[in-house]
Design an enzyme around this catalytic site. Structure first.
Site, short mmCIF file in Angstrom:
data_model
loop_
_atom_site.label_atom_id
_atom_site.label_comp_id
_atom_site.label_asym_id
_atom_site.label_seq_id
_atom_site.Cartn_x
_atom_site.Cartn_y
_atom_site.Cartn_z
N LYS A 1 -14.50 58.90 -12.38
CA LYS A 1 -13.16 58.31 -12.30
C LYS A 1 -13.23 56.88 -12.84
O LYS A 1 -13.99 56.05 -12.34
CB LYS A 1 -12.71 58.34 -10.84
CG LYS A 1 -11.23 58.19 -10.62
CD LYS A 1 -10.94 58.48 -9.15
CE LYS A 1 -9.50 58.24 -8.80
NZ LYS A 1 -9.29 58.31 -7.34
C1 E4P Z 1 -5.94 58.80 -6.46
O1 E4P Z 1 -6.87 59.29 -7.01
C2 E4P Z 1 -5.99 57.73 -5.48
O2 E4P Z 1 -7.19 57.88 -4.78
C3 E4P Z 1 -4.89 57.79 -4.45
O3 E4P Z 1 -4.07 58.91 -4.62
C4 E4P Z 1 -4.18 56.51 -4.20
O4 E4P Z 1 -3.26 56.73 -3.16
P1 E4P Z 1 -2.59 55.55 -2.33
O5 E4P Z 1 -1.55 54.91 -3.19
O6 E4P Z 1 -1.97 56.24 -1.15
O7 E4P Z 1 -3.69 54.61 -1.95
#
Ligand code: E4P
Length: 216
Positions: free
Chosen positions: A87
């Site tokens: 990622k």
């Molecule tokens: C995505 O890969 C992120 O880990 C995540 O969905 C972020 O979510 P949040 O805005 O609730 O922190």
């Protein structure tokens, strides 16, 4: 649409996996820190455990922000398990790194996507997934689901193979709207997934059936 769970919490991953509907897991540094996972060895072991629990794509986020740093970290993460997806944040060095990973057979998830332009760039670099953060867009007063629809239309028109991974999902309704808008995957905490189960008429209907069953 595939379902990923967005957590580093092993109990929640197990609960979603036991439902039989889980296709993968996404994590991020905030989620890993929340579980108290600290240091390279602990992080590696945690990813190994998740990969052994869930047979699907497991996103592991790099912490570096330079091209060299992202590549070095990404190679180590990818070596943990064949299902690891590296990622990478949507920054200039990240896009360069995604292209490098693509050319070297390593799958990537381009994270922190907030615009269609960013999604186009990530697809051009060959990202396996793009993660538009729809909840955070809603929080800022715009329409996150609309962005999913826009990216979906662009990817179809242009023939991009990158999958749209709707992220930052807060509610069961978000999941439904993302499916409608053309998301290939949604990643969300356990609660919105379980929220899909709920309808008051189901509860009322079941209670009545069970009551009537006593007369059978
Ligand atoms: C995505 O890969 C992120 O880990 C995540 O969905 C972020 O979510 P949040 O805005 O609730 O922190």
């Amino acid at each position: 649409m595939k379902f990923f769970i967005d957590t580093a919490n092993l109990a929640q991953i197990k609960e979603a996996n036991d439902l039989g509907i889980l296709d993968g897991v996404t994590t991020n540094p905030s989620l890993m820190a929340k579980e108290g996972i600290k240091g390279e060895e602990a992080i590696t072991n945690h990813y190994k455990t998740i990969c052994e629990m869930v047979d699907g794509d497991i996103s592991a986020e790099v912490l570096g922000t330079t091209f060299e740093g992202i590549i070095e970290e990404g190679k180590k993460l990818a070596a943990i398990h064949p299902n690891i997806i590296v990622k990478v944040p949507m920054i200039k060095e990240g896009v360069k790194a995604i292209k490098w990973f693509t050319d070297n057979g390593i799958k990537t998830n381009c994270t922190l996507i907030f615009s269609a332009g960013q999604a186009i760039l990530a697809a051009k670099a060959g990202a396996s997934y793009v993660s538009p953060f729809i909840g955070r867009i809603d929080d800022s007063g715009w329409d996150g689901v609309e962005l999913i629809g826009q990216i979906s239309r662009i990817y179809k028109l242009q023939g991009y193979k990158t999958e749209i991974l709707a992220a930052s999902i807060r509610t069961a309704l978000h999941i439904v709207k993302c499916a409608e808008a053309g998301a290939d995957v949604c990643t969300c905490p356990l609660e919105p997934i379980l929220g899909l189960l709920k309808h008051p008429l189901t509860d009322i209907g079941l209670a009545k059936f069970l009551e009537d069953a006593k007369k059978m």
